[in-house]
Motif scaffolding. Structure first.
Motif, PDB file in Angstrom:
ATOM      1  N   VAL A   1       7.488   7.150  -1.197  1.00  0.00           N
ATOM      2  CA  VAL A   1       7.847   6.809  -2.573  1.00  0.00           C
ATOM      3  C   VAL A   1       6.562   6.677  -3.379  1.00  0.00           C
ATOM      4  CG1 VAL A   1       8.950   5.071  -4.033  1.00  0.00           C
ATOM      5  CG2 VAL A   1       9.908   5.596  -1.783  1.00  0.00           C
ATOM      6  N   ALA A   2       6.548   7.264  -4.559  1.00  0.00           N
ATOM      7  CA  ALA A   2       5.364   7.187  -5.417  1.00  0.00           C
ATOM      8  C   ALA A   2       5.081   5.737  -5.795  1.00  0.00           C
ATOM      9  CB  ALA A   2       5.578   8.016  -6.687  1.00  0.00           C
ATOM     10  N   ALA A   3       3.809   5.418  -5.939  1.00  0.00           N
ATOM     11  CA  ALA A   3       3.412   4.067  -6.353  1.00  0.00           C
ATOM     12  C   ALA A   3       3.974   3.767  -7.732  1.00  0.00           C
ATOM     13  CB  ALA A   3       1.891   3.962  -6.364  1.00  0.00           C
ATOM     14  N   LEU A   4       4.318   2.525  -7.951  1.00  0.00           N
ATOM     15  CA  LEU A   4       4.848   2.124  -9.251  1.00  0.00           C
ATOM     16  C   LEU A   4       3.720   2.068 -10.276  1.00  0.00           C
ATOM     17  CD1 LEU A   4       7.267  -0.730  -8.160  1.00  0.00           C
ATOM     18  CD2 LEU A   4       7.846   1.617  -8.760  1.00  0.00           C
TER      19      LEU A   4
ATOM     20  N   VAL B   1      10.157  -2.981  -7.167  1.00  0.00           N
ATOM     21  CA  VAL B   1      11.601  -2.774  -7.061  1.00  0.00           C
ATOM     22  C   VAL B   1      11.858  -1.308  -6.729  1.00  0.00           C
ATOM     23  CG1 VAL B   1      13.799  -2.874  -8.294  1.00  0.00           C
ATOM     24  CG2 VAL B   1      12.037  -4.610  -8.736  1.00  0.00           C
ATOM     25  N   TYR B   2      12.607  -1.080  -5.642  1.00  0.00           N
ATOM     26  CA  TYR B   2      12.959   0.270  -5.209  1.00  0.00           C
ATOM     27  C   TYR B   2      14.471   0.333  -5.054  1.00  0.00           C
ATOM     28  CZ  TYR B   2       8.010   0.354  -4.291  1.00  0.00           C
ATOM     29  OH  TYR B   2       6.650   0.264  -4.437  1.00  0.00           O
TER      30      TYR B   2
ATOM     31  N   PHE C   1       7.401  -0.336   4.901  1.00  0.00           N
ATOM     32  CA  PHE C   1       6.370  -0.857   4.016  1.00  0.00           C
ATOM     33  C   PHE C   1       5.048  -0.902   4.769  1.00  0.00           C
ATOM     34  CE2 PHE C   1      10.288  -2.994   2.649  1.00  0.00           C
ATOM     35  CZ  PHE C   1      10.309  -2.654   1.314  1.00  0.00           C
ATOM     36  N   THR C   2       3.988  -0.468   4.124  1.00  0.00           N
ATOM     37  CA  THR C   2       2.639  -0.642   4.649  1.00  0.00           C
ATOM     38  C   THR C   2       1.948  -1.608   3.703  1.00  0.00           C
ATOM     39  OG1 THR C   2       2.637   1.619   5.491  1.00  0.00           O
ATOM     40  CG2 THR C   2       0.498   0.520   5.299  1.00  0.00           C
TER      41      THR C   2
ATOM     42  N   ARG D   1       0.806  -1.217   0.000  1.00  0.00           N
ATOM     43  CA  ARG D   1       0.000   0.000   0.000  1.00  0.00           C
ATOM     44  C   ARG D   1       0.841   1.270   0.000  1.00  0.00           C
ATOM     45  NH1 ARG D   1      -3.975  -1.902  -2.247  1.00  0.00           N
ATOM     46  NH2 ARG D   1      -5.301  -3.298  -1.088  1.00  0.00           N
ATOM     47  N   ARG D   2       1.988   1.231   0.710  1.00  0.00           N
ATOM     48  CA  ARG D   2       2.801   2.440   0.838  1.00  0.00           C
ATOM     49  C   ARG D   2       4.244   2.035   1.110  1.00  0.00           C
ATOM     50  NH1 ARG D   2       4.732   5.768   4.850  1.00  0.00           N
ATOM     51  NH2 ARG D   2       4.737   7.981   4.381  1.00  0.00           N
ATOM     52  N   VAL D   3       5.182   2.826   0.565  1.00  0.00           N
ATOM     53  CA  VAL D   3       6.609   2.614   0.803  1.00  0.00           C
ATOM     54  C   VAL D   3       7.233   3.962   1.130  1.00  0.00           C
ATOM     55  CG1 VAL D   3       8.817   1.912  -0.226  1.00  0.00           C
ATOM     56  CG2 VAL D   3       6.720   0.688  -0.819  1.00  0.00           C
TER      57      VAL D   3
END
Length: 102
Positions: free
Chosen positions: A13-16, A29-30, A44-45, A4-6
């Protein structure tokens, strides 16, 4: 997606995009280039009540300082040149992120 969220280093960080996920075969991948010496915190959520498996990679350039790498280095002829990124080594670890406490 369970993710849901990084955030990395305290920054969301914007969603992929679906295109990015498609090109990485569905993997999220981040990358953080040149992290500080003490590392960074990654949060990480997820939308899961169970545990989640994650894979962490560390890529470093050059060869590690150990006898096996030195053997490889010394076996190269003097005329050897780097190709693309040259030497690099990769450490990987699979980690299980436990389910959140109720």
């Amino acid at each position: 997606s369970l993710l849901r969220r990084v955030s990395m280093g305290g920054v969301a960080v914007a969603a992929l995009s679906s295109r990015a996920l498609e090109s990485s075969l569905g993997w999220h991948v981040y990358v953080w280039h040149a992290p500080p010496k003490d590392g960074i915190e990654v949060e990480f959520t997820v939308s899961s009540r169970g545990s989640v498996e994650a894979f962490v990679f560390d890529q470093s350039y050059g060869l590690p300082a150990n006898p096996a790498a030195e053997k490889l280095r010394s076996a190269r002829p003097a005329r050897a040149v780097a190709k693309q990124s040259g030497d690099l080594w990769l450490l990987t670890r699979a980690v299980v992120l436990p389910s959140p406490r109720p």
